[in-house]
Design a protein around this motif. Structure first.
Motif, PDB file in Angstrom:
ATOM      1  N   PHE A 137       2.561   8.069  -0.078  1.00  0.00           N
ATOM      2  CA  PHE A 137       2.943   7.691   1.286  1.00  0.00           C
ATOM      3  C   PHE A 137       4.461   7.779   1.389  1.00  0.00           C
ATOM      4  O   PHE A 137       5.188   7.107   0.654  1.00  0.00           O
ATOM      5  CB  PHE A 137       2.468   6.269   1.596  1.00  0.00           C
ATOM      6  CG  PHE A 137       2.741   5.838   3.012  1.00  0.00           C
ATOM      7  CD1 PHE A 137       1.818   6.068   4.017  1.00  0.00           C
ATOM      8  CD2 PHE A 137       3.945   5.220   3.349  1.00  0.00           C
ATOM      9  CE1 PHE A 137       2.061   5.682   5.324  1.00  0.00           C
ATOM     10  CE2 PHE A 137       4.206   4.833   4.648  1.00  0.00           C
ATOM     11  CZ  PHE A 137       3.261   5.063   5.636  1.00  0.00           C
TER      12      PHE A 137
ATOM     13  N   LEU B   8       1.257  -1.902   4.681  1.00  0.00           N
ATOM     14  CA  LEU B   8       0.594  -0.603   4.549  1.00  0.00           C
ATOM     15  C   LEU B   8      -0.800  -0.734   3.962  1.00  0.00           C
ATOM     16  O   LEU B   8      -1.546   0.246   3.936  1.00  0.00           O
ATOM     17  CB  LEU B   8       1.436   0.333   3.669  1.00  0.00           C
ATOM     18  CG  LEU B   8       2.838   0.656   4.173  1.00  0.00           C
ATOM     19  CD1 LEU B   8       3.551   1.572   3.183  1.00  0.00           C
ATOM     20  CD2 LEU B   8       2.804   1.286   5.554  1.00  0.00           C
ATOM     21  N   GLN B   9      -1.148  -1.929   3.475  1.00  0.00           N
ATOM     22  CA  GLN B   9      -2.478  -2.162   2.920  1.00  0.00           C
ATOM     23  C   GLN B   9      -3.433  -2.796   3.924  1.00  0.00           C
ATOM     24  O   GLN B   9      -4.575  -3.090   3.582  1.00  0.00           O
ATOM     25  CB  GLN B   9      -2.381  -3.053   1.680  1.00  0.00           C
ATOM     26  CG  GLN B   9      -1.723  -2.374   0.490  1.00  0.00           C
ATOM     27  CD  GLN B   9      -1.772  -3.245  -0.743  1.00  0.00           C
ATOM     28  OE1 GLN B   9      -1.125  -4.292  -0.811  1.00  0.00           O
ATOM     29  NE2 GLN B   9      -2.545  -2.832  -1.724  1.00  0.00           N
TER      30      GLN B   9
ATOM     31  N   HIS C 121      -5.755  -2.637   7.293  1.00  0.00           N
ATOM     32  CA  HIS C 121      -6.532  -1.620   8.011  1.00  0.00           C
ATOM     33  C   HIS C 121      -5.927  -1.418   9.401  1.00  0.00           C
ATOM     34  O   HIS C 121      -5.810  -2.381  10.179  1.00  0.00           O
ATOM     35  CB  HIS C 121      -7.987  -2.073   8.129  1.00  0.00           C
ATOM     36  CG  HIS C 121      -8.941  -0.954   8.417  1.00  0.00           C
ATOM     37  ND1 HIS C 121      -8.910  -0.241   9.596  1.00  0.00           N
ATOM     38  CD2 HIS C 121      -9.946  -0.418   7.674  1.00  0.00           C
ATOM     39  CE1 HIS C 121      -9.866   0.676   9.575  1.00  0.00           C
ATOM     40  NE2 HIS C 121     -10.506   0.593   8.417  1.00  0.00           N
TER      41      HIS C 121
ATOM     42  N   LEU D 271      -7.128  -2.361   3.142  1.00  0.00           N
ATOM     43  CA  LEU D 271      -7.418  -1.041   2.591  1.00  0.00           C
ATOM     44  C   LEU D 271      -7.588  -1.154   1.082  1.00  0.00           C
ATOM     45  O   LEU D 271      -6.887  -1.923   0.415  1.00  0.00           O
ATOM     46  CB  LEU D 271      -6.282  -0.071   2.899  1.00  0.00           C
ATOM     47  CG  LEU D 271      -6.023   0.273   4.374  1.00  0.00           C
ATOM     48  CD1 LEU D 271      -4.823   1.211   4.483  1.00  0.00           C
ATOM     49  CD2 LEU D 271      -7.235   0.913   5.000  1.00  0.00           C
TER      50      LEU D 271
ATOM     51  N   GLU E  64      -9.013   6.348   2.510  1.00  0.00           N
ATOM     52  CA  GLU E  64      -7.961   5.382   2.819  1.00  0.00           C
ATOM     53  C   GLU E  64      -6.637   6.083   3.145  1.00  0.00           C
ATOM     54  O   GLU E  64      -5.836   5.556   3.919  1.00  0.00           O
ATOM     55  CB  GLU E  64      -7.766   4.421   1.642  1.00  0.00           C
ATOM     56  CG  GLU E  64      -9.038   3.716   1.180  1.00  0.00           C
ATOM     57  CD  GLU E  64      -9.594   2.773   2.221  1.00  0.00           C
ATOM     58  OE1 GLU E  64     -10.119   3.270   3.246  1.00  0.00           O
ATOM     59  OE2 GLU E  64      -9.521   1.557   2.014  1.00  0.00           O
ATOM     60  N   GLU E  65      -6.420   7.246   2.554  1.00  0.00           N
ATOM     61  CA  GLU E  65      -5.188   7.987   2.840  1.00  0.00           C
ATOM     62  C   GLU E  65      -5.123   8.377   4.316  1.00  0.00           C
ATOM     63  O   GLU E  65      -4.064   8.278   4.952  1.00  0.00           O
ATOM     64  CB  GLU E  65      -5.106   9.230   1.959  1.00  0.00           C
ATOM     65  CG  GLU E  65      -3.869  10.076   2.203  1.00  0.00           C
ATOM     66  CD  GLU E  65      -3.847  11.344   1.390  1.00  0.00           C
ATOM     67  OE1 GLU E  65      -2.830  12.068   1.453  1.00  0.00           O
ATOM     68  OE2 GLU E  65      -4.844  11.635   0.708  1.00  0.00           O
TER      69      GLU E  65
ATOM     70  N   GLN F 248      -4.255   5.319   6.334  1.00  0.00           N
ATOM     71  CA  GLN F 248      -2.845   4.965   6.147  1.00  0.00           C
ATOM     72  C   GLN F 248      -1.922   5.940   6.873  1.00  0.00           C
ATOM     73  O   GLN F 248      -0.821   5.566   7.301  1.00  0.00           O
ATOM     74  CB  GLN F 248      -2.535   4.932   4.652  1.00  0.00           C
ATOM     75  CG  GLN F 248      -1.400   4.006   4.272  1.00  0.00           C
ATOM     76  CD  GLN F 248      -1.218   3.949   2.774  1.00  0.00           C
ATOM     77  OE1 GLN F 248      -0.888   4.947   2.124  1.00  0.00           O
ATOM     78  NE2 GLN F 248      -1.421   2.774   2.188  1.00  0.00           N
ATOM     79  N   HIS F 249      -2.388   7.170   7.030  1.00  0.00           N
ATOM     80  CA  HIS F 249      -1.583   8.183   7.719  1.00  0.00           C
ATOM     81  C   HIS F 249      -1.381   7.834   9.191  1.00  0.00           C
ATOM     82  O   HIS F 249      -0.433   8.342   9.823  1.00  0.00           O
ATOM     83  CB  HIS F 249      -2.264   9.548   7.596  1.00  0.00           C
ATOM     84  CG  HIS F 249      -1.522  10.663   8.261  1.00  0.00           C
ATOM     85  ND1 HIS F 249      -0.256  11.049   7.873  1.00  0.00           N
ATOM     86  CD2 HIS F 249      -1.843  11.470   9.311  1.00  0.00           C
ATOM     87  CE1 HIS F 249       0.161  12.039   8.632  1.00  0.00           C
ATOM     88  NE2 HIS F 249      -0.782  12.311   9.511  1.00  0.00           N
TER      89      HIS F 249
END
Length: 565
Positions: A452, A478-479, A481, A489, A526-527, A530-531
């Protein structure tokens, strides 16, 4: 294309000149022959009409007496023209067919088509020099990742194999010697979309020539080279963009870690295996006395690794030209030789000859004398994999698998490779912390790895990273949802890279700065979630406040109006 035209003109020079002369004589003679017009008056054909008649007559596609009926003299000349032109055309066509069959011409055409295909590539690609076992495995690995390969192979039968193998994106292949700079240039070594060049040839001298030649053509191109000697590795280490990999030393290093720090090797295998597969078991390799059967380059490497961990070893090799060493026995691999080497007190054997059938026979013979042995076996040829599987060894050295794993770590996930090097440096204590965090935050499966990038240039992070949003951006945010702030996440931060400063297992409340890069391990999908933090600021506002922000201009204006009580 220039070589193709040059070869064609050189080979067809005489046939073309003969054909031109035949046409010139035929046209000139037909113009000179006396004829009659429709009223019976004497006349002669012009050059245009004469060329027209000779063209369709010489090619045998038709015949007609135009523009008027021919005289006997003209018909006689046309008869001569037919035999002359057909003979010349047969000579020319025969020369063309012979040219098409010439290996030199076919090679030039293939080179021209290859160069044109590479020049038109508008997607990232890798160059593979060598299409043996390692090259084949690596090309298929790149294809599975959606990246195209350009292959250079000296042996034509190997270079033709990708045409019949199954690829999502067929690679561009050329049968040529990659030591020539023009071959590397045609393969795209200076192409702006070329990501790296991997040299997988068997000869160290050729590998050095290819790698150094590519470095001279493009000093900024990452180059990975497989070598088998310390001298070749030392020579290539002088170039900053060349990474030399010795698969024997790599396996020996892994063996040393398995003996001295098994947790480190376990974490490395866990993070670099196929995502989604079952978590590998921690390596269990006993300390004690080992037998090394075959004392070539592979045997030397593993013997030195055993020494560094405090284990003892005895090597057996029938090659009398090997340099004498205290632990080396120059003898065959008979039962007596194994007994003299200490098979009864050995904890394991390493069957490392360059013949798979021999390795299987050695393992079978040794197990009869000591059934409790820990067996490590070397596989040399992929076609003989069944022999290696029959040995039922605890560990297997496969050169192609080592190279694929090392190359993918360096090229596809360079931050993961950097992380794993730090794990090796810090030792078992850090590895155990990583294992605990992975087991706590994830399932017992091999996680997906991604990076990230916390850049202020992304619309969704601009305000938070530039200080306009009030509160700084923290790693733990960033973790969360982005669609449901009540959920977390399944993503574990492993490494935060800030410039050249590295933070191993960064704290979750750590403030992020623009330019930070975070290595995550997590569940598939999950990526992509997170994007969403990159795209616009609303997901970050949502996870902070728990209230979905207004997205359109109208609702944002209504949101600014004071509420009426």
């Amino acid at each position: 294309m220039g070589d193709v035209l040059f070869i064609a003109l050189r080979r067809l020079r005489t046939p073309l000149i003969t054909l031109i002369l035949a046409y010139a004589i035929s046209v000139a003679g037909l113009v000179a022959m006396p004829g009659l017009d429709g009223s019976g008056q004497p006349m002669k054909l012009g050059f245009f009409h004469a060329f027209y008649v000779v063209s369709y007559t010489a090619t045998t596609i038709g015949f007609g007496e135009l523009p008027w009926v021919f005289t006997d003299a003209q018909r006689a000349w046309i008869t001569f023209t037919i035999y002359l032109s057909v003979t010349c055309w047969a000579y020319a066509l025969g020369s063309i067919f012979a040219l098409v069959q010439e290996p030199v011409f076919r090679t030039a055409v293939a080179r021209s088509r290859f160069t044109a295909r590479v020049r038109r590539l508008d997607e990232p690609f890798y160059i593979l020099c060598g299409y043996g076992q390692s090259g084949t495995a690596l090309a298929h690995a790149f294809d599975a990742l959606g990246t195209r390969s350009v292959i250079i192979e000296t042996r034509p039968e190997r270079a033709a194999r990708p045409d019949v193998e199954i690829y999502q994106e067929p690679p561009c292949c050329l049968a040529a010697d990659a030591r020539w700079p023009d071959v590397l240039q045609d393969a795209g070594a200076t192409h702006p979309r070329c990501k790296a060049l991997i040299v997988l040839v068997s000869d160290d001298e050729a590998a050095q020539a290819i790698a150094i030649g590519a470095a001279a053509l493009n000093p900024g191109l990452p180059i990975i080279t497989r070598v088998h000697s310390a001298l070749a590795r030392a020579n290539l280490d002088s170039f900053p963009n060349i990474t030399a990999i010795d698969p024997f030393d790599t396996f020996a290093t892994n063996l040393e870690m398995a003996l001295a720090a098994p947790a480190v090797l376990w974490v490395e295998d866990w993070l670099s295996s196929v995502p989604g597969s079952a978590c590998p078991q921690p390596p269990i390799i006993p300390q004690g006395h080992w037998l090394v059967l075959g004392f070539g380059r592979f045997g030397h490497a593993v013997a030195r690794a055993l020494e560094r961990t405090g284990s003892t070893w005895t090597a057996i090799d029938s090659n009398l030209h090997l340099t004498d060493e205290p632990h080396l026995q120059h003898s065959d691999n008979s039962v007596e030789s194994l007994g003299a080497a200490g098979i009864d007190r050995a904890v394991g054997i390493i069957a490392g000859t360059d013949r798979d059938a021999m390795n299987l026979a050695l393992v079978t013979r040794a197990r009869k004398l000591n059934p409790k042995l820990h067996v490590i076996i070397r596989q040399n040829h992929v076609a003989e994999r069944s022999l290696i599987e029959a040995a039922r060894a605890q560990q297997c050295f496969v050169k192609s698998e080592i190279m694929v794993r090392e190359c993918l770590q360096l090229l596809v996930a360079p931050l993961l490779n950097r992380f794993l090097l730090q794990v090796r440096k810090h030792g078992a204590e850090l590895a155990e912390q990583i294992a605990v965090r992975l087991l706590t935050g994830l399932e017992e499966r091999v996680p997906h790895i991604w990076v990230f990038n916390a850049y202020a240039s992304y619309p969704g992070l601009r305000a938070a990273l530039s200080g306009q949003a009030g509160a700084p951006l923290r790693l733990k945010e960033l973790q969360i949802h982005p669609l449901d702030p009540s959920l977390r996440l399944c993503a574990v931060p492993l490494l935060l890279l800030r410039g050249e400063e590295e933070f191993m297992l960064p704290a979750l409340d750590m403030e992020l700065q623009s330019g930070d890069r975070i290595l995550f391990a997590g569940r598939e999908g999950e990526e992509r979630l997170q994007h969403r933090f990159h795209l616009d600021p609303s997901p970050l506002e949502f996870v902070r406040s728990g209230v979905e922000p207004a997205r359109s201009w109208i609702f944002r204006q209504l949101q600014k109006r004071p509420r009426v009580r």
